[in-house]
Design an enzyme around this catalytic site. Sequence first.
Site, PDB file in Angstrom:
ATOM      1  N   HIS A 254      -1.367  14.580 -33.226  1.00 46.66           N
ATOM      2  CA  HIS A 254      -1.967  13.455 -33.944  1.00 46.66           C
ATOM      3  C   HIS A 254      -1.878  13.688 -35.462  1.00 46.66           C
ATOM      4  CE1 HIS A 254      -5.039  10.170 -34.337  1.00 46.66           C
ATOM      5  NE2 HIS A 254      -5.282  10.810 -35.475  1.00 46.66           N
ATOM      6  N   GLU A 255      -2.339  14.844 -35.916  1.00 47.13           N
ATOM      7  CA  GLU A 255      -2.327  15.123 -37.355  1.00 47.13           C
ATOM      8  C   GLU A 255      -0.896  15.251 -37.873  1.00 47.13           C
ATOM      9  OE1 GLU A 255      -4.994  14.533 -38.753  1.00 47.13           O
ATOM     10  OE2 GLU A 255      -6.338  14.734 -37.033  1.00 47.13           O
ATOM     11  N   HIS A 258       0.242  11.815 -38.756  1.00 46.84           N
ATOM     12  CA  HIS A 258      -0.255  11.418 -40.083  1.00 46.84           C
ATOM     13  C   HIS A 258       0.585  12.082 -41.179  1.00 46.84           C
ATOM     14  CE1 HIS A 258      -3.821   9.132 -39.082  1.00 46.84           C
ATOM     15  NE2 HIS A 258      -4.364  10.104 -38.375  1.00 46.84           N
TER      16      HIS A 258
HETATM   17 ZN    ZN Z   1      -6.068   9.824 -37.151  1.00 46.45          ZN
END
Ligand code: ZN
Length: 494
Positions: A254-255, A258
């Site tokens: 997830h990170e 980003h």
């Molecule tokens: Zn997030």
Amino acid sequence: MSWNELVEHLKEIEILDGVGATLGWDEQTYMPKKAAGLRGAQMALLSRLAHERRTDARIGRWLEGLDTNDPVQRACARNLGRVYRREQRVPASLVDKLARARSDGFHAWIEAKGASGWQRFLPALRTLRDLTLERARAIDPHRHPYEVLLEEYDPGTTVESLRAMFARLRDGLVPLIEAIATRPQLPSIEDTVPLEAQWRLSTAVASSLGFDFDGGRLDRSEHPFSTGQGEGDVRITAHLSERDLLGGLGGTIHETGHALYEQGLPFDLAGTTVKEAASYGLHESQSRFWENYVGRSRPFAIFLARTAQEVLGAGAPAAMRDADAIFRAQNRVERSLIRTQADEVTYNLHVIVRFEIELALFEDRLALEDVPEAWNEKYQRYLGITPPDTARGALQDVHWSGGAFGYFPSYTLGNLYAASLGKTMEAQIPSLWSDAEKGDFSRPLAWLRERVHRTGHLHETPEIVKNAVGERDHVEDLLGYLWQRVGTLYGVTR
Ligand SMILES: [Zn+2]
């Protein structure tokens, strides 16, 4: 002439923000405990310096002098104009009152959550809601106050589009979750894996996805997060726990999503506001695309089983060497009370409950004292469960205690956009899944770089997404994909 002055001015603000981000990152990773007071003073000075520059009286004049025939200057007029209006129209007295209300709100929330009492939180929440409403009206008395709040996180998205999309999504998810609940549960993977081995796996996966370790770092922290300080410096963290390898790894993916966005922003446009990410929702679409659309796919499970074997060697649990076991565990659906622990399917209903309640509060259709009851009723209706107390109900998230109304929708907007990005890539990149199986993610990354990352904030998010995927029905894309992937695993059809 004034354009160059403005760009230099904005570059300084970006640098101050980047320094603040580095200090904030350090605070959550390596800072010694005793430095907390010093760090607070450092951050306060930095944010004061940045605030002085943000409210510089020359900005109004610079804004008027922008050449709106130039696409970058036109975008700057829109992006900066919005921030400047907010700074100008909200009286300093209201800013002060809100800052105090946030601090009071946070303490009241901690106490209320500990003692499980909505009544303890109620007065502080009322003040926060009233002041936030006053602020929204000061910024623009002619628009829906919730849309003014939403604009802080997802500019370009309207209340009406959210209302329509979220209602359809809700009505499509409830039957999927009900159907799944009638089926035998999928097994999870709960083997104990040493943190050091998990760390190597997290690093290997982030690297395979395309995270540039020469332009960023991966470290450990209590809560995973990502932060972009500027060109060549994008940092992410992992939170790992011994018995939840897939959960920790999912956080890292997830990170990484980003971070890939941050590493791909148009740095040549520093100081123009166009170098920035376009919205929280779009940022979230990047993390969710990699975490869910790619990370929970069968081809990814094949890649992961092989990588786990390579990285963990003989220490790899049997289940982690079995792609089918990984695939099933990654797509396990469970009705649960806590948003942050929810699976991909139920997650959006947690968000929709919050959106519906927030909207009702700002449309004066719901009294603050009735929030816990409305919350429980919605959980029962959408998810088939009722929280046994408000700590696991309406008090579970920190957002409202800081007056962050209008933030929640970004999470689900991200899932909606991610589904449409994924569907479009599947059509345009024939080798998407066969590459993923081999651990090659360069094509989807290049696709996102070209259509999303490099655009920065030249356009508003709905337009960026439309340019990338064409006219697509995001709700249908998300529902179709979840029914197909998760529904098939549970043996249910639409
Ligand atoms: Zn997030």
